[in-house]
Design an enzyme around this catalytic site. Structure first.
Site, mmCIF file in Angstrom:
data_model
loop_
_atom_site.group_PDB
_atom_site.id
_atom_site.type_symbol
_atom_site.label_atom_id
_atom_site.label_comp_id
_atom_site.label_asym_id
_atom_site.label_seq_id
_atom_site.Cartn_x
_atom_site.Cartn_y
_atom_site.Cartn_z
ATOM 1 N N LYS A 1 -19.737 -18.543 -0.453
ATOM 2 C CA LYS A 1 -20.686 -19.591 -0.879
ATOM 3 C C LYS A 1 -20.305 -20.973 -0.332
ATOM 4 C CE LYS A 1 -22.167 -16.302 -3.647
ATOM 5 N NZ LYS A 1 -22.033 -16.335 -5.075
ATOM 6 N N CYS B 1 -29.202 -18.942 -15.311
ATOM 7 C CA CYS B 1 -29.656 -18.031 -14.255
ATOM 8 C C CYS B 1 -28.904 -16.689 -14.350
ATOM 9 C CB CYS B 1 -29.500 -18.664 -12.875
ATOM 10 S SG CYS B 1 -30.465 -17.857 -11.580
ATOM 11 N N ASP C 1 -25.103 -21.079 -5.218
ATOM 12 C CA ASP C 1 -25.737 -20.648 -3.969
ATOM 13 C C ASP C 1 -25.036 -21.258 -2.779
ATOM 14 O OD1 ASP C 1 -28.002 -20.460 -6.129
ATOM 15 O OD2 ASP C 1 -28.436 -19.065 -4.497
ATOM 16 N N ARG D 1 -32.461 -10.892 -4.894
ATOM 17 C CA ARG D 1 -32.202 -12.307 -5.168
ATOM 18 C C ARG D 1 -30.759 -12.477 -5.644
ATOM 19 N NH1 ARG D 1 -31.099 -12.167 -9.885
ATOM 20 N NH2 ARG D 1 -30.371 -14.298 -9.701
ATOM 21 N N GLY D 2 -30.359 -13.765 -5.701
ATOM 22 C CA GLY D 2 -28.966 -14.055 -6.031
ATOM 23 C C GLY D 2 -28.172 -14.058 -4.732
ATOM 24 N N ALA D 3 -27.320 -15.067 -4.571
ATOM 25 C CA ALA D 3 -26.700 -15.317 -3.265
ATOM 26 C C ALA D 3 -25.895 -14.138 -2.730
ATOM 27 C CB ALA D 3 -25.821 -16.562 -3.371
ATOM 28 N N ARG E 1 -35.067 -17.580 2.947
ATOM 29 C CA ARG E 1 -34.804 -18.585 1.900
ATOM 30 C C ARG E 1 -33.708 -19.523 2.431
ATOM 31 N NH1 ARG E 1 -33.920 -16.379 -3.979
ATOM 32 N NH2 ARG E 1 -34.614 -18.486 -4.495
HETATM 33 O O1 LIG Z 1 -28.989 -19.505 -8.558
HETATM 34 C C1 LIG Z 1 -28.795 -18.305 -8.504
HETATM 35 C C2 LIG Z 1 -29.845 -17.332 -8.095
HETATM 36 O O2 LIG Z 1 -31.061 -17.957 -7.738
HETATM 37 P P1 LIG Z 1 -32.321 -17.045 -7.322
HETATM 38 O O3 LIG Z 1 -32.648 -16.180 -8.491
HETATM 39 O O4 LIG Z 1 -33.404 -18.049 -6.987
HETATM 40 O O5 LIG Z 1 -31.902 -16.241 -6.097
HETATM 41 C C3 LIG Z 1 -27.414 -17.750 -8.772
HETATM 42 O O6 LIG Z 1 -26.758 -18.490 -9.745
HETATM 43 C C4 LIG Z 1 -26.599 -17.828 -7.478
HETATM 44 O O7 LIG Z 1 -27.332 -17.272 -6.398
HETATM 45 C C5 LIG Z 1 -25.285 -17.079 -7.594
HETATM 46 O O8 LIG Z 1 -25.532 -15.692 -7.747
HETATM 47 P P2 LIG Z 1 -24.420 -14.617 -7.329
HETATM 48 O O9 LIG Z 1 -23.192 -14.981 -8.080
HETATM 49 O O10 LIG Z 1 -24.982 -13.288 -7.745
HETATM 50 O O11 LIG Z 1 -24.216 -14.735 -5.852
#
Ligand SMILES: O=C(COP(=O)(O)O)[C@H](O)[C@H](O)COP(=O)(O)O
Length: 317
Positions: free
Chosen positions: A235, A130, A199, A22-24, A65
């Site tokens: 992003k 988050c 995201d 998870r996480g973008a 997703r």
């Molecule tokens: O909202 C989320 C994760 O949501 P989820 O847990 O639903 O995936 C993060 O703030 C972004 O994805 C950025 O993350 P990064 O900076 O790691 O790309």
């Protein structure tokens, strides 16, 4: 399920769907690696069949997703060059693109961290929402510069990604105060910056991030606390340049409440949107690996990056 799709790609897709991945940025990295595996393991008879397999694999990943634009951006990047007329040539195209993508992602995050760290002063306290690896890269770089940073971390219901942030910050030696989401306004007086990830960033500078980000930003603006969004250019959402909106993922209500408790409450309707949209007027700076931008000017960077339009390599021609 398309049987041309390699089991490893399916597993990655499932893990993205269930949020083990998870996480973008992390999703994008995993998707690129999965396409690489599809390419290296393919026994396609000819280049056309090979491209069909890769498209099917990309579609499987794409359909997991809908909100993090880093996922389609990663698929585009990896598949953009597979034009060779031989299987070996096309395989090499994909492997090289995937390796280049993962290396660029890592480098972009480190460069973004340096840019973001310059906004943080020695002794500052940040508030997070988050878990964002881009946001944490800014803190890590600031700590490496010898700055003392403290953090107020929102737990981020319903999945408590704030716990991951708390752990990572602790590993960086950053003292953490963990709060429930609804306590954010109370503690905004004590912090110097709100620092979140994204995201997707739209052409008008709107920031799409974990549900609760927009409320936090509005409260922060009311208290005069600057809001900094750490978002590498991966992003940036090309579709929003031509007026498309970003699809907000609705997740299973079981993440919010279990069936038994729900029944005790008389089975009310439950909604579980995973993300929300923060309008640009509540954002002070979008920090990228290419420098920091007021949200309203991000479209200039987007024109430079996506000026020639984008493809949808997961769609059959
Ligand atoms: O909202 C989320 C994760 O949501 P989820 O847990 O639903 O995936 C993060 O703030 C972004 O994805 C950025 O993350 P990064 O900076 O790691 O790309």
């Amino acid at each position: 399920m398309d049987d041309r799709v390699h089991p490893e790609v399916r597993r990655t897709a499932t893990e993205i769907d269930t949020m083990e991945i998870r996480g973008a940025a992390t999703i994008a990295d995993a998707a690129a690696r999965a396409l690489r595996t599809q390419a290296t393991e393919s026994d396609a008879a000819d280049a056309e069949a090979f491209r069909g397999e890769l498209r099917a694999a990309a579609r499987t990943l794409y359909e997991t997703r809908p909100t993090a634009v880093s996922l389609p951006n990663a698929l585009r990047y990896v598949l953009r060059g597979m034009s060779s007329t031989t299987v070996e040539g096309a395989r090499q195209n994909v492997v090289e693109s995937a390796d280049e993508f993962c290396a660029r992602l890592e480098r972009a995050q480190a460069d973004l961290g340096e840019v973001g760290a310059n906004r943080l002063r020695d002794g500052d306290t940040i508030m997070t929402h988050c878990h964002s690896t881009d946001a944490l890269a800014c803190v890590e770089a600031a700590v490496e510069q010898g700055k003392h940073i403290e953090a107020v971390v929102k737990e981020t219901r319903p999945r408590n990604q704030g716990h991951i942030t708390a752990k990572r910050l602790d590993e960086l030696g950053v003292p953490v105060t963990l709060i429930v989401d609804s306590a954010a306004r109370r503690y905004l007086n004590d912090v110097d910056h709100v620092l979140v990830g994204a995201d997707a960033v739209a052409a008008d500078g709107s920031v799409i991030n974990k549900i609760g980000t927009s409320g936090l930003a509005v409260n922060a603006r009311d208290r005069g606390t600057p809001i900094m969004v750490a978002a590498q250019t991966l992003k940036l959402h090309p579709g929003t340049m031509t007026g498309h909106t970003v699809d907000i993922e609705m997740r299973d209500t079981a993440e919010v409440i279990d069936d038994e408790t729900l029944a005790e409450l008389g089975n009310p309707t439950v909604k579980n949107p995973a993300f929300d949209v923060t309008p640009p007027r509540y954002v002070d700076a979008i920090v990228t690996e290419r420098g920091q931008f007021p949200p309203e000017s991000i479209v200039i960077l987007m024109r430079e990056l996506f000026g020639e339009g984008t493809s949808e390599p997961w769609v059959e021609p």
